[in-house]
Every structure is written in C-alpha cells, then in structure tokens.
Design a protein around this motif. Sequence first.
Motif, PDB file in Angstrom:
ATOM      1  N   LEU A  97       1.228  -1.303  -0.256  1.00 34.75           N
ATOM      2  CA  LEU A  97       0.450  -0.202  -0.172  1.00 34.75           C
ATOM      3  C   LEU A  97       1.023   1.244  -0.365  1.00 34.75           C
ATOM      4  CD1 LEU A  97      -2.981   1.371   0.591  1.00 34.75           C
ATOM      5  CD2 LEU A  97      -2.482   0.991   2.853  1.00 34.75           C
ATOM      6  N   LYS A  98       1.790   1.221   1.132  1.00 33.55           N
ATOM      7  CA  LYS A  98       2.544   2.279   1.524  1.00 33.55           C
ATOM      8  C   LYS A  98       3.216   2.675  -0.471  1.00 33.55           C
ATOM      9  CE  LYS A  98       6.515   4.406   3.646  1.00 33.55           C
ATOM     10  NZ  LYS A  98       7.779   4.103   4.654  1.00 33.55           N
ATOM     11  N   ALA A  99       4.020   2.010  -1.066  1.00 35.37           N
ATOM     12  CA  ALA A  99       4.787   2.526  -2.409  1.00 35.37           C
ATOM     13  C   ALA A  99       3.339   2.425  -3.287  1.00 35.37           C
ATOM     14  CB  ALA A  99       5.048   0.769  -3.025  1.00 35.37           C
ATOM     15  N   GLU A 100       2.170   1.658  -3.466  1.00 30.22           N
ATOM     16  CA  GLU A 100       1.128   1.779  -4.225  1.00 30.22           C
ATOM     17  C   GLU A 100       1.059   3.570  -3.718  1.00 30.22           C
ATOM     18  OE1 GLU A 100      -3.343   0.885  -5.562  1.00 30.22           O
ATOM     19  OE2 GLU A 100      -2.273  -0.572  -3.763  1.00 30.22           O
ATOM     20  N   LEU A 101       0.134   4.445  -2.855  1.00 31.60           N
ATOM     21  CA  LEU A 101       0.346   5.320  -2.748  1.00 31.60           C
ATOM     22  C   LEU A 101       1.585   6.824  -2.355  1.00 31.60           C
ATOM     23  CD1 LEU A 101      -1.447   4.567   0.652  1.00 31.60           C
ATOM     24  CD2 LEU A 101      -2.917   5.377  -1.872  1.00 31.60           C
ATOM     25  N   HIS A 102       2.609   5.645  -2.536  1.00 30.84           N
ATOM     26  CA  HIS A 102       3.651   7.239  -3.158  1.00 30.84           C
ATOM     27  C   HIS A 102       3.485   7.003  -4.707  1.00 30.84           C
ATOM     28  CE1 HIS A 102       6.361   6.242   0.606  1.00 30.84           C
ATOM     29  NE2 HIS A 102       4.990   6.899   1.087  1.00 30.84           N
ATOM     30  N   GLY A 103       3.183   6.087  -5.526  1.00 28.19           N
ATOM     31  CA  GLY A 103       3.655   6.066  -6.717  1.00 28.19           C
ATOM     32  C   GLY A 103       2.251   7.031  -7.784  1.00 28.19           C
ATOM     33  N   LYS A 104       1.474   6.907  -6.879  1.00 26.68           N
ATOM     34  CA  LYS A 104       0.290   7.383  -6.753  1.00 26.68           C
ATOM     35  C   LYS A 104       0.680   9.404  -6.391  1.00 26.68           C
ATOM     36  CE  LYS A 104      -3.390   4.491  -7.026  1.00 26.68           C
ATOM     37  NZ  LYS A 104      -4.363   4.276  -6.620  1.00 26.68           N
ATOM     38  N   LEU A 105       0.828   9.360  -5.632  1.00 23.60           N
ATOM     39  CA  LEU A 105       0.729  10.538  -5.531  1.00 23.60           C
ATOM     40  C   LEU A 105       2.515  11.468  -6.039  1.00 23.60           C
ATOM     41  CD1 LEU A 105       0.259  13.040  -3.160  1.00 23.60           C
ATOM     42  CD2 LEU A 105       1.894  11.736  -1.243  1.00 23.60           C
ATOM     43  N   ASP A 106       3.674  10.650  -6.309  1.00 21.77           N
ATOM     44  CA  ASP A 106       4.411  11.368  -7.050  1.00 21.77           C
ATOM     45  C   ASP A 106       3.954  12.138  -8.728  1.00 21.77           C
ATOM     46  OD1 ASP A 106       6.295  10.920  -5.565  1.00 21.77           O
ATOM     47  OD2 ASP A 106       7.088   9.232  -6.434  1.00 21.77           O
ATOM     48  N   ALA A 107       2.749  11.028  -8.795  1.00 23.64           N
ATOM     49  CA  ALA A 107       2.145  11.498 -10.592  1.00 23.64           C
ATOM     50  C   ALA A 107       1.019  12.273  -9.841  1.00 23.64           C
ATOM     51  CB  ALA A 107       1.715  10.077 -10.254  1.00 23.64           C
ATOM     52  N   ALA A 108       0.802  12.704  -9.147  1.00 24.74           N
ATOM     53  CA  ALA A 108      -0.281  13.714  -8.727  1.00 24.74           C
ATOM     54  C   ALA A 108       0.903  15.149  -8.838  1.00 24.74           C
ATOM     55  CB  ALA A 108      -1.619  13.706  -7.602  1.00 24.74           C
ATOM     56  N   LEU A 109       1.412  15.170  -7.566  1.00 21.14           N
ATOM     57  CA  LEU A 109       2.868  16.188  -7.319  1.00 21.14           C
ATOM     58  C   LEU A 109       3.272  16.721  -8.973  1.00 21.14           C
ATOM     59  CD1 LEU A 109       5.106  14.575  -4.712  1.00 21.14           C
ATOM     60  CD2 LEU A 109       3.298  16.850  -4.640  1.00 21.14           C
ATOM     61  N   ALA A 110       3.278  16.069 -10.334  1.00 22.18           N
ATOM     62  CA  ALA A 110       3.515  16.444 -11.172  1.00 22.18           C
ATOM     63  C   ALA A 110       2.203  17.020 -12.263  1.00 22.18           C
ATOM     64  CB  ALA A 110       4.430  15.092 -12.196  1.00 22.18           C
ATOM     65  N   MET A 111       1.334  16.448 -11.716  1.00 20.37           N
ATOM     66  CA  MET A 111       0.055  17.687 -12.738  1.00 20.37           C
ATOM     67  C   MET A 111      -0.153  18.502 -11.848  1.00 20.37           C
ATOM     68  SD  MET A 111      -1.556  13.624 -13.565  1.00 20.37           S
ATOM     69  CE  MET A 111      -2.894  14.087 -14.717  1.00 20.37           C
ATOM     70  N   GLY A 112       0.028  19.208 -11.248  1.00 22.75           N
ATOM     71  CA  GLY A 112      -0.577  19.902 -10.049  1.00 22.75           C
ATOM     72  C   GLY A 112      -1.468  19.572  -9.163  1.00 22.75           C
ATOM     73  N   THR A 113      -2.088  20.957  -8.490  1.00 24.00           N
ATOM     74  CA  THR A 113      -2.942  20.724  -6.993  1.00 24.00           C
ATOM     75  C   THR A 113      -4.093  20.133  -7.133  1.00 24.00           C
ATOM     76  OG1 THR A 113      -1.877  23.436  -6.486  1.00 24.00           O
ATOM     77  CG2 THR A 113      -4.273  22.761  -5.636  1.00 24.00           C
ATOM     78  N   GLY A 114      -4.908  19.975  -8.721  1.00 25.90           N
ATOM     79  CA  GLY A 114      -6.263  19.441  -8.835  1.00 25.90           C
ATOM     80  C   GLY A 114      -6.153  17.909  -8.584  1.00 25.90           C
ATOM     81  N   ALA A 115      -4.764  17.740  -9.080  1.00 26.79           N
ATOM     82  CA  ALA A 115      -4.415  15.567  -8.632  1.00 26.79           C
ATOM     83  C   ALA A 115      -4.886  15.703  -7.504  1.00 26.79           C
ATOM     84  CB  ALA A 115      -2.984  16.138  -9.778  1.00 26.79           C
ATOM     85  N   LEU A 116      -3.651  16.614  -6.386  1.00 23.66           N
ATOM     86  CA  LEU A 116      -3.643  15.739  -5.667  1.00 23.66           C
ATOM     87  C   LEU A 116      -4.514  16.062  -4.963  1.00 23.66           C
ATOM     88  CD1 LEU A 116      -0.846  18.297  -4.305  1.00 23.66           C
ATOM     89  CD2 LEU A 116      -0.441  16.079  -4.387  1.00 23.66           C
ATOM     90  N   VAL A 117      -5.665  17.587  -5.150  1.00 24.97           N
ATOM     91  CA  VAL A 117      -7.095  17.511  -4.478  1.00 24.97           C
ATOM     92  C   VAL A 117      -7.737  15.737  -4.452  1.00 24.97           C
ATOM     93  CG1 VAL A 117      -9.751  17.811  -3.821  1.00 24.97           C
ATOM     94  CG2 VAL A 117      -7.708  19.591  -4.282  1.00 24.97           C
ATOM     95  N   ALA A 118      -7.732  15.573  -6.038  1.00 22.31           N
ATOM     96  CA  ALA A 118      -8.382  14.204  -6.583  1.00 22.31           C
ATOM     97  C   ALA A 118      -7.871  13.155  -5.740  1.00 22.31           C
ATOM     98  CB  ALA A 118      -8.330  14.155  -7.967  1.00 22.31           C
ATOM     99  N   THR A 119      -6.518  12.685  -5.639  1.00 20.14           N
ATOM    100  CA  THR A 119      -5.254  11.460  -5.239  1.00 20.14           C
ATOM    101  C   THR A 119      -6.244  11.870  -3.462  1.00 20.14           C
ATOM    102  OG1 THR A 119      -3.681  12.188  -6.694  1.00 20.14           O
ATOM    103  CG2 THR A 119      -3.471  10.430  -4.875  1.00 20.14           C
ATOM    104  N   ALA A 120      -5.954  12.603  -2.576  1.00 21.52           N
ATOM    105  CA  ALA A 120      -6.818  12.094  -1.319  1.00 21.52           C
ATOM    106  C   ALA A 120      -7.866  11.824  -1.010  1.00 21.52           C
ATOM    107  CB  ALA A 120      -6.374  13.710  -0.755  1.00 21.52           C
ATOM    108  N   PHE A 121      -8.779  12.667  -2.270  1.00 18.30           N
ATOM    109  CA  PHE A 121     -10.098  12.530  -1.782  1.00 18.30           C
ATOM    110  C   PHE A 121     -10.909  11.037  -2.579  1.00 18.30           C
ATOM    111  CE2 PHE A 121     -13.872  11.923  -4.531  1.00 18.30           C
ATOM    112  CZ  PHE A 121     -14.990  12.088  -3.530  1.00 18.30           C
TER     113      PHE A 121
END
Length: 322
Positions: A97-121
């Motif tokens: 789970l930890k590695a999977e979330l880290h990967g999604k978070l890295d992708a969201a950081l590269a895409m911007g604020t909206g992607a971060l909100v969507a990832t956490a949501f």
Amino acid sequence: MFGNYLIGLREGLEASLVVCILVAYLVKTERRDALRPVWTGIGIACAISLAFGAALEFGSQEMTFKAQEALGGSLSIIAVGLVTWMVFWMRRTARHLKAELHGKLDAALAMGTGALVATAFLAVGREGLETALFVWASVRASGEGSSSPLIGVLLGIATAVALGWLFYRGALRINLAKFFTWTGGMLVVVAAGVLAYGVHDLQEAEFLAGLQNKAFDVSATIPPDSWYGTLLKGVFNFQPDPTVLQVTVWALYLIPTLALFLAPVGFGRSVRATDQKAQKATDEKAGATGGGARDGDSAERDGERLRDGTRRAGSRAGSDEV
C-alpha cells in the motif's frame, strides 16, 4: 454496539493509515506546500461520506414500508459485497500500500494542485463511502432504535484517528498484518449477519419468498428484549426466528468466505511451487539415473572394443611367431 465499533475502527484505521502515508511522504520529501490540497481532498471526502450517510437515513424515511425494506435489503447486500471485497483487498495489498500511494502521489505532484486534491479524495473517499453504507446497513440490521450504534461507530473512528496519530508520531507499533486479519475475520462475521438481515428485508418487501418458512424459533429461550438477546443482536445481528432462506444464505456466505480469508496468503502459489520443486527433483533423479545407465552402456561398449582389439593383436602376434 460492538459490531458498529468494529466497523468504525477497521474502516477508520485504514483511512488513517492512508492519510499518514500521504502526509509523511510529503513532509519527508520537503513538499509541505502540497499538504493543503491533500487536506482539502480529505475534507471533501469526509463531507461527502457524511452527506451520503444522511441521505440514506433521512431519504429512506419518506418511502413506503415495502420500498424501505426493498432499499434496505438491496443496499445491505451491496454493502456486504463492498466490505468483503475491501477486507480481501486489504489483506492482499497491505504490504504494498505504501509504495502504491507514493507512486500515485508522485504522479499527482507532477500534474498539479487539482490532481493532489483528487488523489487524496479518492484514497479516503472510498473508505468513507463504504463506511457510511455499511454502518447504515448494520444499524438497520441491529434494530436497536437508540443512539448506541452511532456512538459505537464514532468511538471506533475516534480510536482509529488516535491510533493513526500515534503511528505517524512513531509512538506506537503493532503488527498490522495480524490486526487486519483478526478484525477482518470479525467483520466477515458481522457482514454475514447484515446479509441475512438484508435477505429478510427483501422477503418483507415480497421480492423474495419464504417469509413464513422459519428455520427455528428460540424467542422463548433468547428473548430479543433481554440483555443477552440485545448483545447477540448488536454484535452478530442474531435473530431468534430466522427464515430458512436467511440461515441458508448466512451459512453459504460465512463458511467459505471466512475459510478463504483465514487461509495463508499465497497458499495456492506455495502448493504449486512445492509441486514444481518435487517434479524438478524427480526429473533430475531420472536424468541422473538415465545418465548413469548411458555411462554404463558406454563403458561396456568400450570394454568390448578393448577386448576385441586385444584378441586381434594377440592373433597377429601368434601368427608372426608361427
């Protein structure tokens, strides 16, 4: 109350662990600027989950009795399906789970604020919606008519938040694999009771037959209004006079699901690996035996050629002497 406490604890702890992983990763990588979008997504997920639970509770009150029973039974079955999927998914992917979330978070950081909100949501919202649906179904099944189920859920969520905070601070360490195994097993038992009650709702709505076909009736031995009857009802959704269909569905769900859930992870793979190793050892043994036989045949042929050569040499020597 205990069953609802368990639901709040289990689902709340999963959500707390997700939040801890996301926040800790951002702090560790010195991306504190991304914390606000993450918390925004988490807040939206919590608000939507609460709104969903409120809509289920107050929206169903405006329906007719049969419509309420049909909706309650259908959503109870859906809730059981979601919870069953969740406990098996968590059992299978907890270690990754930890590695999977880290990967999604890295992708969201590269895409911007909206992607971060969507990832956490999405990470938290799934747990919240499942919790709202299953708690609503469990409260209906318990039929206590009091605030005890809601108090149990809130206490479970509060405990989960406290444990999540302690995990984040490094002040508490427990074997999460065993924790999720035991709580998951108990949650399967609770889900079996919710499923049986959902079937009863559909029978009362006349979607399913057999409402008067009782499997047994122990109401005289275990009165529903007694303290132990209330305890069994609150923990296991026990009904003293279930129908034959309820008991059948309960057993068909609980026995195989619990057996599969408690089976060792990778049991099938380990059996196949053992069979493959045994087959490999057999092949190697057969090859060694075959190789030895071939070597023996070769040596025997070499010996025969040596004896033939010796006899021919002796014959030539004898003829020269004569």
